[in-house]
Design an enzyme around this catalytic site. Structure first.
Site, PDB file in Angstrom:
ATOM      1  N   ASP A 205      61.726 -10.256  50.605  1.00  0.00           N
ATOM      2  CA  ASP A 205      60.510  -9.767  51.468  1.00  0.00           C
ATOM      3  C   ASP A 205      60.642  -8.319  51.597  1.00  0.00           C
ATOM      4  OD1 ASP A 205      57.860 -10.524  52.585  1.00  0.00           O
ATOM      5  OD2 ASP A 205      58.966  -9.873  54.233  1.00  0.00           O
ATOM      6  N   GLU A 247      60.257  -7.894  46.360  1.00  0.00           N
ATOM      7  CA  GLU A 247      58.713  -7.690  46.775  1.00  0.00           C
ATOM      8  C   GLU A 247      58.814  -6.060  46.975  1.00  0.00           C
ATOM      9  OE1 GLU A 247      55.055  -8.295  49.678  1.00  0.00           O
ATOM     10  OE2 GLU A 247      57.251  -8.150  50.403  1.00  0.00           O
TER      11      GLU A 247
HETATM   12  C1  NOJ Z   1      55.128  -9.983  52.777  1.00  0.00           C
HETATM   13  C2  NOJ Z   1      54.649 -11.112  52.679  1.00  0.00           C
HETATM   14  O1  NOJ Z   1      54.267 -11.525  51.327  1.00  0.00           O
HETATM   15  C3  NOJ Z   1      53.634 -11.066  53.663  1.00  0.00           C
HETATM   16  O2  NOJ Z   1      52.806 -12.584  53.643  1.00  0.00           O
HETATM   17  C4  NOJ Z   1      54.203 -10.730  55.134  1.00  0.00           C
HETATM   18  O3  NOJ Z   1      53.002 -10.983  56.042  1.00  0.00           O
HETATM   19  C5  NOJ Z   1      54.830  -9.577  54.958  1.00  0.00           C
HETATM   20  N1  NOJ Z   1      55.766  -9.482  53.906  1.00  0.00           N
HETATM   21  C6  NOJ Z   1      55.534  -9.338  56.317  1.00  0.00           C
HETATM   22  O4  NOJ Z   1      56.754 -10.264  56.256  1.00  0.00           O
END
Ligand code: NOJ
Length: 580
Positions: A205, A247
């Site tokens: 993430d 991500e």
């Molecule tokens: C990306 C995630 O997809 C999202 O849902 C989240 O709020 C943010 N990262 C922060 O962790």
């Protein structure tokens, strides 16, 4: 299935299905989805044809960011079940030949994580340096605020110890300090823990934000790449064959370094492609897609893009121009409640105004593009959303299994559900549900299932090259997917009118196009130019076969017809599932 026997780049051939445990299936009637519930639905997923499950965060958390605010990296959130339930799920998923991808939230923790509880209590805490502190909120001024609907600054004041702490997301999610070697060690421990348990991949993430540096926008810094390369090297050493997915919501140029020389991430999302698919279908014109594909650089051989239409977040519009963003807002979010941060919090079917032709066409694009497709739970049956729920919760409502109480999601008293299921006339669970769609060959579920089957019948889609064709008619988006042994021609009519198009297929003179949904042969390609007529939002997937290949494939088909092993029908699976 011993891992060693399978190719180490298995992630190129999978279809991923994204699941929030909370919303999928509640087995114990407490109104919240759980691991036993999900395990009971594995045969459904297997039959849909997906081959990997990506689970949203499920470890302990106050759930102020749906689990991305981690309180404990090692234990399961109690309402979702126990560690044994998770391990049982993992085993059952592997037994069915599917992979499991879980979350690695590196950048931040919850402010209720014991590290932060200690860090904020005293400047002398041994964990103080696990986070990023400052006497002034003026540092790192060039850094954007991501959740700009709720947060005004990336700094929040901590009154007890009289300093500000740094956070790229919600103020209750303090950023970890990656300059601190102990933090790096802690996160490596987390990685190894989950790989040791047997997960196949980690979706990492928010990776662009790990480090901060004055005078930069604090994104994609070289230190981040160094840390990720170290993490990758350790994974390769101890867990060869496991996958890391980045991500990084960035331009393709800025994502490229995350692949390194094949020594950083195996996969990364292609964020900017997604909004362009929505622009193209709204404009009925291929040019915005072509533009982004042309801006997408080649990536190392061992790497792969992850592509998607919708996910658990808002449809992010960070990677489009101001003009494009205004256009998308005008088309897809007339009601201001549909907007969130720099995005649109809606599901696929409502975005497509519930026009089946458009939904199917979007899947035709997704499933024939280079990269590994990700499907979002519920979108396979055309679920709707609920703009009255806060944050992104309107696209995270209970999965609609049947028209029974709570859509078959839970036996709980409806008032005890973690959130109400969709109940409106168009998308409510009484109408849109798995059970209703199972027996109809042309239901959204079954058409998608067929597309998946076709895609999975050849490695071409996950691995082959893509060659764009350039017919004058820009309403039609046509391309070839090619590998050494296979070639498929794909045509998509992005417009709401019947279109005719002339393609230069001189390279394939003598080939026979075979339509992949029906198996029908088209006339042999005899001239350089081939003429097609396509219905509004229609699509063709045509395998181009040389005459001798065609004969060979017919023989194979005939032989297959005599084989008795048909997969169980969807309906049988529903009835086999234990009630509750
Ligand atoms: C990306 C995630 O997809 C999202 O849902 C989240 O709020 C943010 N990262 C922060 O962790």
């Amino acid at each position: 299935m011993p891992r060693e026997e399978i190719s180490s780049d298995w992630y190129k051939d999978i279809i991923i299905y994204e699941i929030p445990i909370k919303s999928f299936r509640d087995s114990n009637g407490d109104g919240i989805g759980d691991f036993p519930g999900l395990t009971g639905k594995l045969d459904y997923l297997k039959n849909l044809g997906v081959t990997a499950l990506w689970l949203l965060p499920f470890t302990d958390s106050p759930l102020k960011d749906d689990g991305y605010d981690i309180r404990d990296y090692y234990n399961i959130y109690p309402s979702y079940g126990t560690m044994d339930d998770f391990l049982h799920f993992l085993e059952e998923t592997h037994k069915r030949g599917m992979r499991v991808i879980t979350e690695l939230v590196l950048n931040h923790t919850s402010n209720t994580h014991p590290w932060f509880v200690s860090a904020r209590s005293s400047r002398d805490s041994p964990f103080r340096d696990y986070y990023v502190w400052s006497d002034t909120p003026d540092r790192y001024k060039d850094t954007r605020v991501i959740f700009n609907d709720t947060e005004k600054s990336n700094w929040t004041w901590e009154p007890k110890t009289r300093q500000f702490y740094w956070h790229r997301f919600f103020h209750h999610q303090p950023d970890l300090n990656f300059e601190n070697p102990q933090v790096q060690e802690e996160l490596l421990k987390v990685v190894k823990f989950w790989f040791r348990l047997g997960v196949d991949g980690l979706r990492c993430d928010a990776v662009p934000y790990l480090y901060e540096r004055e005078g930069t926008n604090c994104e994609n810094l070289p230190e981040t790449h160094l840390f990720m390369k170290r993490l990758r090297a350790e994974v390769d050493l101890e867990f060869p064959g496991r996958m890391l997915l980045a991500e990084a919501n960035q331009t393709p140029q800025d994502v490229l370094p995350y692949f390194g020389n094949g020594d950083e991430f195996h996969m990364a999302y292609h964020f900017p492609l997604m909004p362009r698919l929505f622009i193209a279908i709204a404009q009925g014109d291929r040019r915005s897609i072509v533009d982004i594909l042309e801006k997408t650089p080649p990536i190392p051989d061992s790497c792969q893009w992850a592509i998607f239409l919708r996910n658990h977040d808002e449809l992010t519009l960070e990677m489009v121009s101001d003009l494009e963003r205004d256009y998308l807002w005008t088309i897809y979010a007339q009601d201001p409640r549909m907007r969130l941060n720099i995005g649109i919090r809606r599901r696929l079917a409502p975005l497509m105004q519930n026009d089946r032709r458009k939904v199917d066409l979007m899947y035709s694009l997704l499933l024939t593009f280079p990269g590994t497709p990700i499907l979002y739970y519920g979108d396979e049956i055309g679920m709707g959303d609920n703009v009255h729920l806060g944050d992104r919760n309107g696209v995270r409502t209970p999965m609609q299994w049947s028209f029974d109480r709570n859509g078959g999601f839970s036996r709980a008293n409806p008032s005890d559900l973690f959130t109400p299921p969709i109940q409106n006339a168009l998308y409510g669970y009484q109408v849109v549900n798995v059970e209703n769609q199972i027996d109809f060959p042309t239901s959204p579920l079954n058409v998608l299932r067929q597309m998946i089957q076709i895609r999975q019948s050849s490695r071409l889609f996950g691995r082959g090259k893509m060659k764009l064709l350039t017919p004058k008619n820009t309403h039609v988006f046509a391309y070839l997917r090619e590998s050494e042994e296979d070639v498929v021609l794909v045509l998509n009519n992005l417009s709401d009118r019947t279109e005719s198009v002339v393609l230069d297929l001189s390279r394939f003179r003598g080939y026979v196009p075979v339509e992949l949904f029906s198996g029908k042969r088209f006339p042999r390609i005899l001239r350089a130019h081939f003429h097609f007529t396509i219905s509004p939002y229609g699509y063709f997937w045509l395998r181009l076969l040389l005459p001798e290949e065609e004969a060979g494939r017919r023989r194979i088909r005939a032989a297959r017809k005599t084989s008795p092993a048909a997969p169980p029908a969807f309906r049988e699976l529903l009835e086999r599932e234990a009630p509750g």
